[in-house]
Structures are given as C-alpha cells and as structure tokens.
Design a protein around this motif. Structure first.
Motif, PDB file in Angstrom:
ATOM      1  N   LYS A 271       1.228  -1.274   0.424  1.00  0.00           N
ATOM      2  CA  LYS A 271      -0.035   0.088  -0.359  1.00  0.00           C
ATOM      3  C   LYS A 271       0.599   1.499   0.063  1.00  0.00           C
ATOM      4  O   LYS A 271      -0.008   2.276  -0.079  1.00  0.00           O
ATOM      5  CB  LYS A 271      -1.060   0.167   0.938  1.00  0.00           C
ATOM      6  CG  LYS A 271      -1.442  -1.238   0.963  1.00  0.00           C
ATOM      7  CD  LYS A 271      -2.980  -1.057   2.247  1.00  0.00           C
ATOM      8  CE  LYS A 271      -3.782  -1.855   2.353  1.00  0.00           C
ATOM      9  NZ  LYS A 271      -4.842  -2.076   3.395  1.00  0.00           N
ATOM     10  N   ILE A 273       2.828   2.419   2.096  1.00  0.00           N
ATOM     11  CA  ILE A 273       3.067   3.317   3.353  1.00  0.00           C
ATOM     12  C   ILE A 273       4.066   3.524   3.864  1.00  0.00           C
ATOM     13  O   ILE A 273       4.354   2.043   4.275  1.00  0.00           O
ATOM     14  CB  ILE A 273       1.874   2.433   4.329  1.00  0.00           C
ATOM     15  CG1 ILE A 273       0.275   2.833   3.412  1.00  0.00           C
ATOM     16  CG2 ILE A 273       0.962   3.332   5.774  1.00  0.00           C
ATOM     17  CD1 ILE A 273      -0.640   1.850   4.325  1.00  0.00           C
ATOM     18  N   ALA A 308      -6.903   3.856   7.722  1.00  0.00           N
ATOM     19  CA  ALA A 308      -7.318   5.150   7.246  1.00  0.00           C
ATOM     20  C   ALA A 308      -6.902   5.321   6.382  1.00  0.00           C
ATOM     21  O   ALA A 308      -7.073   5.807   5.347  1.00  0.00           O
ATOM     22  CB  ALA A 308      -7.169   5.453   8.873  1.00  0.00           C
ATOM     23  N   ILE A 309      -5.589   5.205   6.191  1.00  0.00           N
ATOM     24  CA  ILE A 309      -4.381   5.932   5.004  1.00  0.00           C
ATOM     25  C   ILE A 309      -4.634   4.894   3.302  1.00  0.00           C
ATOM     26  O   ILE A 309      -5.472   5.979   2.676  1.00  0.00           O
ATOM     27  CB  ILE A 309      -3.552   5.858   4.769  1.00  0.00           C
ATOM     28  CG1 ILE A 309      -2.704   6.490   6.671  1.00  0.00           C
ATOM     29  CG2 ILE A 309      -2.521   5.713   3.839  1.00  0.00           C
ATOM     30  CD1 ILE A 309      -1.779   5.935   7.077  1.00  0.00           C
ATOM     31  N   GLU A 310      -5.083   3.669   3.722  1.00  0.00           N
ATOM     32  CA  GLU A 310      -5.969   2.923   2.475  1.00  0.00           C
ATOM     33  C   GLU A 310      -4.502   2.646   1.842  1.00  0.00           C
ATOM     34  O   GLU A 310      -4.245   1.957   0.684  1.00  0.00           O
ATOM     35  CB  GLU A 310      -6.622   3.807   1.488  1.00  0.00           C
ATOM     36  CG  GLU A 310      -8.044   3.606   2.497  1.00  0.00           C
ATOM     37  CD  GLU A 310      -9.196   3.585   1.644  1.00  0.00           C
ATOM     38  OE1 GLU A 310      -8.985   4.574   0.512  1.00  0.00           O
ATOM     39  OE2 GLU A 310     -10.563   4.242   1.858  1.00  0.00           O
ATOM     40  N   SER A 311      -3.383   3.878   0.956  1.00  0.00           N
ATOM     41  CA  SER A 311      -2.622   3.606   0.364  1.00  0.00           C
ATOM     42  C   SER A 311      -1.924   5.269   0.170  1.00  0.00           C
ATOM     43  O   SER A 311      -2.859   6.096   0.492  1.00  0.00           O
ATOM     44  CB  SER A 311      -2.759   3.279  -1.518  1.00  0.00           C
ATOM     45  OG  SER A 311      -4.043   4.130  -1.719  1.00  0.00           O
ATOM     46  N   GLY A 313       0.895   7.059   1.873  1.00  0.00           N
ATOM     47  CA  GLY A 313       0.797   7.354   3.096  1.00  0.00           C
ATOM     48  C   GLY A 313       2.097   7.236   4.429  1.00  0.00           C
ATOM     49  O   GLY A 313       3.097   7.087   3.843  1.00  0.00           O
ATOM     50  N   ASN A 330      -1.168   9.304  12.016  1.00  0.00           N
ATOM     51  CA  ASN A 330      -1.170   8.948  10.404  1.00  0.00           C
ATOM     52  C   ASN A 330      -1.626   9.646  10.124  1.00  0.00           C
ATOM     53  O   ASN A 330      -2.667  10.189  10.716  1.00  0.00           O
ATOM     54  CB  ASN A 330      -2.184   7.582  10.398  1.00  0.00           C
ATOM     55  CG  ASN A 330      -3.808   8.201  10.368  1.00  0.00           C
ATOM     56  OD1 ASN A 330      -4.138   8.525  10.426  1.00  0.00           O
ATOM     57  ND2 ASN A 330      -3.962   7.721  12.043  1.00  0.00           N
ATOM     58  N   ASN A 331      -1.611  10.117   8.288  1.00  0.00           N
ATOM     59  CA  ASN A 331      -2.246  11.472   7.953  1.00  0.00           C
ATOM     60  C   ASN A 331      -2.851  10.729   6.725  1.00  0.00           C
ATOM     61  O   ASN A 331      -3.388  11.337   5.540  1.00  0.00           O
ATOM     62  CB  ASN A 331      -0.914  11.576   7.073  1.00  0.00           C
ATOM     63  CG  ASN A 331      -0.504  10.936   5.769  1.00  0.00           C
ATOM     64  OD1 ASN A 331      -0.638   9.683   6.303  1.00  0.00           O
ATOM     65  ND2 ASN A 331       0.368  11.103   5.176  1.00  0.00           N
ATOM     66  N   GLY A 332      -3.815   9.925   7.150  1.00  0.00           N
ATOM     67  CA  GLY A 332      -5.528   9.125   7.067  1.00  0.00           C
ATOM     68  C   GLY A 332      -6.715  10.006   6.552  1.00  0.00           C
ATOM     69  O   GLY A 332      -6.662  11.055   6.822  1.00  0.00           O
ATOM     70  N   GLU A 333      -7.319   8.987   6.675  1.00  0.00           N
ATOM     71  CA  GLU A 333      -8.811   9.868   6.824  1.00  0.00           C
ATOM     72  C   GLU A 333      -9.147  10.813   7.787  1.00  0.00           C
ATOM     73  O   GLU A 333      -8.762  10.046   8.946  1.00  0.00           O
ATOM     74  CB  GLU A 333      -9.669   9.203   6.010  1.00  0.00           C
ATOM     75  CG  GLU A 333     -11.895   9.837   5.963  1.00  0.00           C
ATOM     76  CD  GLU A 333     -11.569  10.728   5.288  1.00  0.00           C
ATOM     77  OE1 GLU A 333     -12.217  11.581   5.281  1.00  0.00           O
ATOM     78  OE2 GLU A 333     -10.288  10.848   3.730  1.00  0.00           O
TER      79      GLU A 333
END
Length: 392
Positions: A271, A273, A308-311, A313, A330-333
């Motif tokens: 992903k 990450i 939360a990131i999915e890919s 990040g 984390n810098n996800g959603e």
C-alpha cells in the motif's frame, strides 16, 4: 477652670473616645475597646460600642475561618471547581480543574471561551443551575454543573466538574457483557445441534446412490462452513468480556513496536505506506504492561491507521520517557467531530464489514492498565492515538 475641666470630662473626652472608635471601625480594626469614663450616659454608649466591636470581631473571625475552610475544601476536592469573577473571567480554579482544563492562572485571568476545545464551547453552553455531560477525546466524560453564589451582595458564577468515565464504563460493560453471553449461549446451543444433524445426514447420504449425493454433500459443507464462520463471529465478541487480568511485566516498548511492525511489513509495502519510528539510538523506554495485551493494542492501532490511509501515506511513532507516553500518528482520512464522540462506544464502527470490536478491545486493555489515552484528528489533519502509561 474647674468648670471647664468638668465640662471636658463630661462631654469632650467621651466624644473623642467615640470618634476614635469610629475611626477603628473604618480601618476594620475590631480589637480596640474603651473603659468607662465614670459618667452614666457616656458609659452606656461605651458599653454599646464595646458589644458591637466584640460582635464584629467574632463575625470577622468566623467569616475568615469559614473562608479558609472552604478554600481548603475546594483545593482538596476530587472534583474540579472553577469560580468566575464579576467580569466572567476565571478568578480561582482548584488543582483538579487546572489539570482537566490545562489552565495556569499565575500570569493572568482568562475567559471560558479562551480554554482548550471542547471545554470552551461546552461550558459556555451550560445554563445557570443546569447540568451537562461533556465528552473529551472520545472516551472521558464529565458531568458539569453551573450555578452561582452571592459574594458581598454580588452574584458570582461557578462550575462543578465531576468525572463520570469509570462509572459509565463499568455500567456499559455490565450491559454488553450480559448481551454477549446471552448471544453466545444461544448460538452455541444451536450450532451444537445443527452440527450433529449435519454429521448424521452426511453419514446417511454416503450410503445412497453416488449420483444423487454430490449436491447434498456440497450444500451440507456450505452449511458447516457458515456455522464455523458464525462461531468465529461470536468468539470475536466474547474476547472482549474474557480479557484476563493483566500479567504485568517489564516491557521494552521500542522492541515490541519493531516486532509488531514485522507483522504488517508486506501490507505496508503493497500500500506504499511509510513507517517512521522516531526512536533515538539510546531510547530504551521500559513500561509495566501485559506483553500479549500490549501487542494486541498496537496491532489494532496500526491496523486502523492502515485502513484510514488506504494507500500512499505515513505512520509515525513518537516515544517519550517524560511523561511516559507513546503517540502513533497517521495522515489518513481525518476523524470528524461527530464520529470522534462515538469512537470508543462498544461495537460502533464506520466500516461496512466492521464489528466495532477493535477500539473497544483497546479501551478495555488500557483502562485495565490504568492508562490515559485519546484518539483525535488535530487541526493539521493528522490523526493521533496517544497513550499515557502509568509509572512503575
């Protein structure tokens, strides 16, 4: 001359005594009393004055003692107490409230609206003589009461803040434990009977003509697979109520984090990450924790960060020895305000296939270890899970 002296003693001297008494009252000096001058009328006035001064002295002593007692009581109170001045600025605040609101009044007085979120908005919404429950960081809940008192004839506002987190978590846990046990009991009873019937049916069908048994056996295999999945589903729920008491031992936080990250190595690579572990070479933070339960907490936090990131990040690990804490970013959603309030509610989930068990499991483990924790998205849109470990 004799007449003048007699006149002075009978009129002027008592007048001067009473005049000095009035000055003492103006200066709030209630320690001065006067002796009789040997004249009936002035002596009566002096008696009245002396009684009044004694009463004022007693009242002031009583008020001072009461004020001192209330100050000590407020300071030692397990609940937070905030007192506003006539300009609606915080004039006094006890140590518990200072810690909760992250306030230091040594420099200047501040207004409620200047407090950190959500205290600034939530406290402002409370009407006089009413109570409101305020939720902080999705887990801690506080009952806040607003009222007033009269201070020298002027109405002053105060807030009383009482933590409800432990009581609510205990009541909540009792409720869902009962439901889960009922579900598990009924499902297990049904599965045992159905499995027995299926096994008997398979044995019977195998003795029939092979041309007619294939479809029956496939259908029964599917049924057994669904029963197995149902069994796994209910076991996930019972894990929450079967968390064993922690087996406390010394755990090297850096080593455990690195070991858990190996488990996600392939998924992180696929992903794209990037994991940043901000550990210095001499970082050797040791905490008192149940090793297996600590790994379970980290696995669930990292798993949620990846989802939360999915890919494409980043996941950052920051470790501090003072205070003893761990932050996983984390810098996800980002997490919305409405969702944040429900994050640690048992079985709440925003995922289509989720069961809302991960965060509930994390909550139970961290609470059992006496840790303080929070999960929120900051103003820079970075989501952080912060754990403050107990010392010792």
């Amino acid at each position: 001359m004799v007449l003048f002296i007699l006149f002075y003693k009978s009129l002027i001297k008592p007048y001067k005594l009473l005049s000095s008494g009035v000055e003492s009252i103006a200066d709030k000096d209630f320690s001065i009393k006067f002796l009789h001058v040997g004249q009936p009328e002035p002596d009566k006035l002096i008696d009245v004055y002396n009684k009044m001064i004694e009463q004022l002295r007693l009242e002031r002593t009583k008020a001072t003692e009461t004020h001192f007692f209330l100050e000590k009581l407020i300071e030692a109170s397990p609940a937070g107490i905030i007192v506003l001045n006539t300009n609606n600025k915080i004039q006094s605040i006890n140590p518990v409230a200072q810690k909760l609101l992250n306030v230091n009044l040594e420099s200047s007085e501040i207004e409620i609206k200047e407090l950190d979120s959500p205290w600034n908005t939530e406290l402002s919404k409370i009407n006089e003589n009413t109570t409101r429950v305020i939720q902080v960081n999705g887990i801690n809940q506080y009952k806040c009461y607003r009222s007033n008192f009269l201070d020298r004839g002027v109405k002053r506002t105060f807030f009383f803040v009482e933590e409800l987190t432990k009581e609510l978590l205990h009541a909540e846990r009792q409720a869902y434990e009962k439901v889960i046990r009922m579900i598990s009991h009924e499902v297990n009873n049904s599965m045992g009977s159905v499995n027995s019937i299926i096994d008997s049916t398979v044995h019977y069908i195998q003795n029939l003509n092979q041309n007619h048994t294939h479809d029956f056996i496939n259908a029964l295999d599917v049924a057994k697979e669904r029963i197995s999945n149902l069994n796994h589903f209910t076991k996930r729920f019972t894990e929450i109520v079967r968390i064993p008491p922690p087996d406390i031992q010394k755990c090297n936080l850096k080593e455990i984090i690195n070991r858990v990250l190996i488990y996600f190595q392939e998924e992180l690579k696929q992903k794209n990450i990037l994991v940043n572990t901000h550990f210095k070479s001499d970082d050797d933070v040791v905490i008192s924790f149940d090793l297996q339960q600590l790994e379970l907490v980290l696995i669930n936090i990292i798993k949620n960060a990846i989802q939360a990131i999915e890919s494409n990040g980043n996941i950052n690990f920051l470790m501090y020895s003072s205070p003893l804490s761990l932050i996983i970013e984390n810098n996800g959603e980002p997490i919305s305000t409405d969702i944040q309030k429900k994050l640690f509610t048992p079985f709440f989930t925003t995922k289509k296939t989720g069961q809302g068990i991960g965060l509930t499991l994390i909550r139970e483990i961290l609470v059992n270890h006496g840790c303080k924790f929070s999960l929120q998205t900051r103003s820079d849109r970075i989501t952080e899970f912060k754990v403050l470990f107990r010392k010792g």
